[in-house]
Design an enzyme around this catalytic site. Structure first.
Site, PDB file in Angstrom:
ATOM      1  N   ALA A  46      -7.786 110.353 -41.928  1.00  0.00           N
ATOM      2  CA  ALA A  46      -7.219 111.120 -40.825  1.00  0.00           C
ATOM      3  C   ALA A  46      -6.379 112.260 -41.386  1.00  0.00           C
ATOM      4  CB  ALA A  46      -6.378 110.217 -39.944  1.00  0.00           C
ATOM      5  N   TYR A  47      -5.666 111.957 -42.469  1.00  0.00           N
ATOM      6  CA  TYR A  47      -4.849 112.995 -43.101  1.00  0.00           C
ATOM      7  C   TYR A  47      -5.744 114.104 -43.648  1.00  0.00           C
ATOM      8  CZ  TYR A  47      -1.643 115.268 -46.325  1.00  0.00           C
ATOM      9  OH  TYR A  47      -0.911 116.200 -46.987  1.00  0.00           O
ATOM     10  N   ASP A  48      -6.795 113.693 -44.348  1.00  0.00           N
ATOM     11  CA  ASP A  48      -7.726 114.691 -44.888  1.00  0.00           C
ATOM     12  C   ASP A  48      -8.343 115.509 -43.756  1.00  0.00           C
ATOM     13  OD1 ASP A  48      -7.195 113.890 -47.431  1.00  0.00           O
ATOM     14  OD2 ASP A  48      -8.978 112.637 -47.637  1.00  0.00           O
ATOM     15  N   SER A  93      -1.386 119.442 -57.610  1.00  0.00           N
ATOM     16  CA  SER A  93      -2.291 118.534 -56.927  1.00  0.00           C
ATOM     17  C   SER A  93      -3.710 119.061 -57.063  1.00  0.00           C
ATOM     18  CB  SER A  93      -1.861 118.459 -55.472  1.00  0.00           C
ATOM     19  OG  SER A  93      -2.546 117.420 -54.852  1.00  0.00           O
ATOM     20  N   LEU A  94      -4.645 118.443 -56.371  1.00  0.00           N
ATOM     21  CA  LEU A  94      -6.039 118.888 -56.445  1.00  0.00           C
ATOM     22  C   LEU A  94      -6.513 119.310 -55.062  1.00  0.00           C
ATOM     23  CD1 LEU A  94      -7.525 115.988 -58.584  1.00  0.00           C
ATOM     24  CD2 LEU A  94      -7.148 118.337 -59.333  1.00  0.00           C
ATOM     25  N   GLU A 127     -14.448 111.881 -63.316  1.00  0.00           N
ATOM     26  CA  GLU A 127     -13.698 110.617 -63.414  1.00  0.00           C
ATOM     27  C   GLU A 127     -13.463 110.055 -62.011  1.00  0.00           C
ATOM     28  OE1 GLU A 127      -9.902 111.981 -64.756  1.00  0.00           O
ATOM     29  OE2 GLU A 127     -10.669 112.743 -66.665  1.00  0.00           O
ATOM     30  N   LYS A 129     -11.324 108.771 -58.890  1.00  0.00           N
ATOM     31  CA  LYS A 129     -10.004 109.155 -58.383  1.00  0.00           C
ATOM     32  C   LYS A 129      -9.334 107.922 -57.801  1.00  0.00           C
ATOM     33  CE  LYS A 129      -7.700 112.505 -55.416  1.00  0.00           C
ATOM     34  NZ  LYS A 129      -6.801 111.567 -54.771  1.00  0.00           N
ATOM     35  N   ASP A 131      -6.342 106.037 -56.040  1.00  0.00           N
ATOM     36  CA  ASP A 131      -5.284 106.448 -55.140  1.00  0.00           C
ATOM     37  C   ASP A 131      -4.027 105.667 -55.469  1.00  0.00           C
ATOM     38  OD1 ASP A 131      -4.250 107.898 -53.156  1.00  0.00           O
ATOM     39  OD2 ASP A 131      -4.902 106.576 -51.548  1.00  0.00           O
ATOM     40  N   ARG A 150       6.164 112.575 -58.981  1.00  0.00           N
ATOM     41  CA  ARG A 150       5.849 113.982 -58.773  1.00  0.00           C
ATOM     42  C   ARG A 150       6.888 114.669 -57.894  1.00  0.00           C
ATOM     43  NH1 ARG A 150       0.118 115.287 -56.558  1.00  0.00           N
ATOM     44  NH2 ARG A 150       0.905 114.345 -54.657  1.00  0.00           N
ATOM     45  N   TYR A 238      -4.350 110.969 -67.320  1.00  0.00           N
ATOM     46  CA  TYR A 238      -5.451 111.911 -67.113  1.00  0.00           C
ATOM     47  C   TYR A 238      -5.150 113.355 -67.512  1.00  0.00           C
ATOM     48  CZ  TYR A 238      -3.020 112.352 -62.580  1.00  0.00           C
ATOM     49  OH  TYR A 238      -2.081 112.509 -61.595  1.00  0.00           O
ATOM     50  N   LYS A 318     -13.422 117.933 -63.603  1.00  0.00           N
ATOM     51  CA  LYS A 318     -12.571 118.895 -64.318  1.00  0.00           C
ATOM     52  C   LYS A 318     -13.436 119.691 -65.283  1.00  0.00           C
ATOM     53  CE  LYS A 318      -8.967 115.478 -64.158  1.00  0.00           C
ATOM     54  NZ  LYS A 318      -8.180 114.497 -64.881  1.00  0.00           N
ATOM     55  N   LYS A 342     -14.034 113.739 -52.272  1.00  0.00           N
ATOM     56  CA  LYS A 342     -13.632 112.522 -51.550  1.00  0.00           C
ATOM     57  C   LYS A 342     -14.829 111.783 -50.964  1.00  0.00           C
ATOM     58  CE  LYS A 342      -9.054 112.688 -51.487  1.00  0.00           C
ATOM     59  NZ  LYS A 342      -8.416 112.479 -50.244  1.00  0.00           N
ATOM     60  N   CYS A 436       8.388 117.027 -18.191  1.00  0.00           N
ATOM     61  CA  CYS A 436       8.815 116.394 -19.434  1.00  0.00           C
ATOM     62  C   CYS A 436       9.140 114.912 -19.189  1.00  0.00           C
ATOM     63  CB  CYS A 436      10.044 117.127 -19.960  1.00  0.00           C
ATOM     64  SG  CYS A 436      10.780 116.311 -21.374  1.00  0.00           S
ATOM     65  N   CYS A 439      13.208 114.486 -19.732  1.00  0.00           N
ATOM     66  CA  CYS A 439      14.264 115.037 -18.882  1.00  0.00           C
ATOM     67  C   CYS A 439      13.762 115.457 -17.511  1.00  0.00           C
ATOM     68  CB  CYS A 439      14.946 116.225 -19.560  1.00  0.00           C
ATOM     69  SG  CYS A 439      13.919 117.695 -19.619  1.00  0.00           S
ATOM     70  N   CYS A 454       8.224 121.522 -22.775  1.00  0.00           N
ATOM     71  CA  CYS A 454       9.277 121.252 -21.809  1.00  0.00           C
ATOM     72  C   CYS A 454      10.171 122.483 -21.737  1.00  0.00           C
ATOM     73  CB  CYS A 454      10.082 120.050 -22.287  1.00  0.00           C
ATOM     74  SG  CYS A 454      11.660 119.895 -21.462  1.00  0.00           S
ATOM     75  N   CYS A 460      17.476 118.899 -22.303  1.00  0.00           N
ATOM     76  CA  CYS A 460      16.509 117.832 -22.549  1.00  0.00           C
ATOM     77  C   CYS A 460      17.007 117.015 -23.742  1.00  0.00           C
ATOM     78  CB  CYS A 460      15.145 118.427 -22.859  1.00  0.00           C
ATOM     79  SG  CYS A 460      13.927 117.198 -23.329  1.00  0.00           S
TER      80      CYS A 460
HETATM   81  S1  IVH Z   1      -6.013 115.363 -62.314  1.00  0.00           S
HETATM   82  C1  IVH Z   1      -3.679 119.417 -62.342  1.00  0.00           C
HETATM   83  N1  IVH Z   1      -7.430 113.146 -62.317  1.00  0.00           N
HETATM   84  O1  IVH Z   1      -4.978 112.640 -57.227  1.00  0.00           O
HETATM   85  C2  IVH Z   1      -4.565 118.281 -62.031  1.00  0.00           C
HETATM   86  N2  IVH Z   1      -5.734 113.374 -60.677  1.00  0.00           N
HETATM   87  O2  IVH Z   1      -5.258 114.437 -54.998  1.00  0.00           O
HETATM   88  C3  IVH Z   1      -3.885 116.972 -62.008  1.00  0.00           C
HETATM   89  N3  IVH Z   1      -5.501 111.455 -59.178  1.00  0.00           N
HETATM   90  O3  IVH Z   1      -2.146 114.551 -57.982  1.00  0.00           O
HETATM   91  C4  IVH Z   1      -4.641 115.867 -61.375  1.00  0.00           C
HETATM   92  N4  IVH Z   1      -7.078 110.228 -60.089  1.00  0.00           N
HETATM   93  O4  IVH Z   1      -2.123 111.992 -58.445  1.00  0.00           O
HETATM   94  C5  IVH Z   1      -6.442 113.834 -61.717  1.00  0.00           C
HETATM   95  N5  IVH Z   1      -8.729 111.257 -62.438  1.00  0.00           N
HETATM   96  C6  IVH Z   1      -7.752 111.920 -61.863  1.00  0.00           C
HETATM   97  C7  IVH Z   1      -7.024 111.400 -60.769  1.00  0.00           C
HETATM   98  C8  IVH Z   1      -6.027 112.172 -60.193  1.00  0.00           C
HETATM   99  C9  IVH Z   1      -6.157 110.285 -59.148  1.00  0.00           C
HETATM  100  C10 IVH Z   1      -4.436 111.833 -58.239  1.00  0.00           C
HETATM  101  C11 IVH Z   1      -3.304 112.622 -58.824  1.00  0.00           C
HETATM  102  C12 IVH Z   1      -3.388 113.963 -58.161  1.00  0.00           C
HETATM  103  C13 IVH Z   1      -4.036 113.602 -56.860  1.00  0.00           C
HETATM  104  C14 IVH Z   1      -4.692 114.798 -56.211  1.00  0.00           C
END
Ligand code: IVH
Length: 708
Positions: A46-48, A93-94, A127, A129, A131, A150, A238, A318, A342, A436, A439, A454, A460
């Site tokens: 849902a977030y994505d 992040s990615l 690789e 991923k 969570d 982070r 990683y 990567k 994903k 509302c 109120c 509102c 309110c």
């Molecule tokens: S590389 C600058 N490799 O996923 C790139 N991240 O959604 C640094 N994560 O912040 C990230 N598996 O916390 C990388 N094989 C993987 C990962 C990975 C999980 C996490 C990581 C990142 C987040 C991004």
């Protein structure tokens, strides 16, 4: 994603702006729940989906990037309780990809950026991923010195004591190693360990964690490290952050000549080096040539994901060559050379029991679905945001319907669609309230807007309390000891009706100390916290006012432009006239534009808002904005590129200029500082010369870059 979701939107600018702002707010809200509270309310899927909707809408309306743009923010700021650690290099992040097409685009973008010849197929390390919770481990002279979360990417929490208890984190690196190296990786929990931990907690009468990620995050963030020690945490590495001294640069793939450093010049070499230092790596990984091989890897891993000991929510690609990574650099929160692909979301059906309508600080009415609790992949879900009135109508969501919900890794899903076959024939369309629920004031929907608001303003309670909470929040006045409960109480008892009343609370010290659950000590602490904020920088002051669409970034822009409170106040009042020079000046501020300008002007048109500002300015010292000194010679300059550059693609040139603080524009005007002219440049170069703007050829541009 269903078709309705992907259908091109037919929104007006103001509708899109409202939706973008609403999405940005929702994303920020869920970021706090996820990153700071370890208690997300919605699933990753849902977030994505929220982020995807946001990105798509922004792609259609790029000029409407709202305040608090989630694309330029990573995670959330650190929480109190742990010491803070500033990362020597930011933790980023990615970007996310969902479709095969996204991956083809990713590879194509890289090829174009690097101007690779057709037969040069880039290699990628792929690789899984996992969570978990990303962490940065700093080793000094080979020994683990500091571990940090982070946080917001720049500053995290000091979790050294907790990380020292994780068995597969080496406390000392295997030699040889550089003097300083920051290892980046993920703290996580295996599925079996997570289930066992939850079973044990249940036996002891404690609530279980929603999923392995929350369990890992909750375990790491124990102020008492002996609790972390008892939790089955793991770590895989990683990436690296700071590394000093830099290792000698070997040839591509050459790991032998690498005495104490990074380990060659590819991602694959980096992985080998991480393993030699003693870290676990995330497997199964694979070196893939080109986009097709990436998709093969993705499908194989998706098929075997349930056989892995840990939950994964996708895979990461990567670019293998580090020199290419370097050239590609970063865009806002993520590297251009890597992407997270994903997995598709999982779905389930449940009944929607009730639709409730919540009222926010700006009066926005937000519908929320209360669901019959249902387990989706081991997580119990009972609530989902329905976004707004149109979303309910578009999907024709009714109370009593059986709805399909979606999740990727955990927690509460998004309502995807209604199962019409199961609809009760007596069911009735949901009627969105016109008043509302807090109120009773009229709630109106402006032309072209998605949100109903509102009109009760400060009468309110929902809005008044939310505004006051915003005013004292960490990023605004940062007054500790005034949480939601206390603000609500003080508002109800009429002790705080407007922000300035907060600074008059000391007159009620005795009465406060007599309140149930307060006590003299905590009142004194609160009053001291309030006193400490009598002096406040202009940008924080502006942000604290809670003007629609004016978040921290916009408040900074305003402070930088108007410099002091008196000037800002006078200019905003004068900007009321749409044709006034003050209005033009306001909307000409880069990243502000007519819509945000209108919201600011509307705020100033309300007499009670002016009264709030004037009241505050009498009792506070609002500090004028101070221009930061230093910065690169390109900082704040406007650059235009025209024609074809020989040594770098347009995208690379633009990224380089932006990374040095310049703004890259598409057309030349008298405000342009430099026009960089490549081959076959057209009229822009002529225009620049006519306007007297500095024109640089490619060589001069490169010379300028290397002089910085
Ligand atoms: S590389 C600058 N490799 O996923 C790139 N991240 O959604 C640094 N994560 O912040 C990230 N598996 O916390 C990388 N094989 C993987 C990962 C990975 C999980 C996490 C990581 C990142 C987040 C991004």
């Amino acid at each position: 994603m269903n078709e309705k979701e992907t259908a091109k939107t037919r929104l007006t600018d103001s509708g899109a702006a409202a939706d973008l702002a609403a999405l940005a707010r929702q994303i920020a809200y869920h970021d706090v729940l996820y990153h700071q509270k370890d208690a997300p309310e919605i699933s990753d899927a849902a977030y994505d989906a929220l982020r995807l909707r946001y990105r798509k809408l922004l792609a259609e309306f790029p000029h409407l990037r709202p305040d608090g743009d989630p694309e330029s923010r990573v995670g959330a700021a650190p929480v109190a309780g742990f010491g803070k650690v500033t990362h020597a290099m930011p933790m980023l992040s990615l970007a996310n990809a969902f479709t095969d097409e996204d991956i083809e685009d990713f590879v194509d973008r890289i090829r174009r950026f690097l101007q690779l010849p057709k037969d040069d197929v880039p290699e990628f390390m792929a690789e899984p991923k996992i969570d978990g919770l990303s962490a940065s481990l700093r080793y000094e002279k080979g020994a683990l010195a500091i571990a940090a979360t982070r946080g917001d990417g720049a500053t995290g929490e000091n979790i050294t004591a907790n990380v020292l208890t994780i068995a597969d984190v080496p406390k000392k690196l295997n030699a040889p190693f550089p003097d300083i190296v920051e290892i980046r990786g993920e703290i996580y929990m295996n599925r079996d360990d997570f289930l066992a931990l939850n079973a044990q907690r249940e036996k002891e009468g404690e609530a279980g964690f929603a999923n392995p990620r929350n369990a890992a995050a909750g375990s790491v963030r124990q102020l008492d490290a002996s609790i972390s020690a008892a939790r089955p945490l793991r770590f895989f590495a990683y990436a690296v952050g700071e590394i000093a001294p830099l290792p000698p640069l070997g040839g591509r793939g050459d790991t032998d000549g690498d005495a104490a450093g990074l380990g060659g010049t590819t991602q694959q070499d980096l992985r080998s080096q991480l393993a030699r230092w003693g870290f676990s790596l995330n497997e199964p990984s694979r070196l893939c040539s080109g986009g097709g091989a990436l998709l093969d890897y993705y499908r194989e891993i998706e098929a075997l994901r349930h056989t892995l000991p840990f939950d994964i929510d996708g895979v990461v690609y990567k670019l293998n060559r580090s020199d290419w990574q370097e050239r590609l650099g970063f865009v806002s929160r993520s590297p251009r050379w890597a992407i997270a692909h994903k997995f598709a979301a999982e779905q389930a059906e449940t009944r929607l029991n009730r639709i409730i309508v919540q009222v926010g600080r700006t009066g926005a009415l937000t519908p929320v679905a209360e669901l019959e609790p249902v387990t989706v992949g081991g997580v119990v879900v009972s609530r989902a945001t329905l976004h707004n009135e149109d979303e309910i109508n578009r999907k024709d969501i009714r109370v009593g319907d059986v709805v399909r919900i979606q999740r990727a890794g955990d927690v509460i899903p998004q309502v995807i669609e209604v199962d019409l076959k199961q609809r009760d024939e007596k069911s009735q369309a949901f009627v969105f309230p016109t008043h509302c629920p807090e109120c009773g004031s009229l709630a109106v929907r402006e032309e072209g807007m998605a949100v109903r608001r509102c009109t009760g303003g400060l009468i309110c309670p929902a809005q008044a309390v939310e505004r006051l909470r915003h005013f004292v929040s960490r990023t605004a006045f940062n007054i500790e000891g005034l949480g939601e409960q206390r603000v609500r109480e003080l508002w109800q008892d009429k002790l705080i009706r407007s922000p300035a009343d907060i600074f008059r609370l000391q007159e009620h010290r005795e009465a406060l100390a007599r309140r149930e659950g307060w006590g003299g000590k905590s009142v004194d602490k609160l009053l001291a916290a309030i006193e400490a904020r009598r002096k406040i920088p202009l940008d924080r002051f502006i942000y604290a006012l809670g003007i629609r669409q004016v978040g921290e970034a916009t408040a900074k822009l305003l402070a930088r432009h108007y410099l002091n409170l008196e000037n800002w106040r006078a200019s905003m009042a004068a900007a009321y006239e749409a044709e006034s020079p003050e209005r033009r000046d306001l909307q000409d501020i880069d990243q502000i534009g007519p819509l945000i300008a209108q919201d600011i002007v509307d705020f100033f048109a309300e007499p009670h808002n002016l009264a709030v500002i004037d009241d505050l300015s009498r009792i506070l010292t609002v500090e004028a904005y101070e221009k930061p000194s230093g910065g690169s010679a390109l900082a704040g300059k406007t650059v235009v590129f025209t024609g074809t550059l020989a040594t770098m693609s347009r995208a690379e040139a633009k990224a380089k200029a932006e990374s040095l603080g310049a703004k890259v524009a598409g057309s030349v005007s008298a405000r342009t500082d430099y026009v960089v002219v490549g081959d076959d440049a057209g009229s822009k170069a002529d225009k620049a010369r006519a306007l007297g703007v500095r024109v640089l050829d490619e060589e001069a541009w490169r010379a300028l870059l290397s002089s910085l």
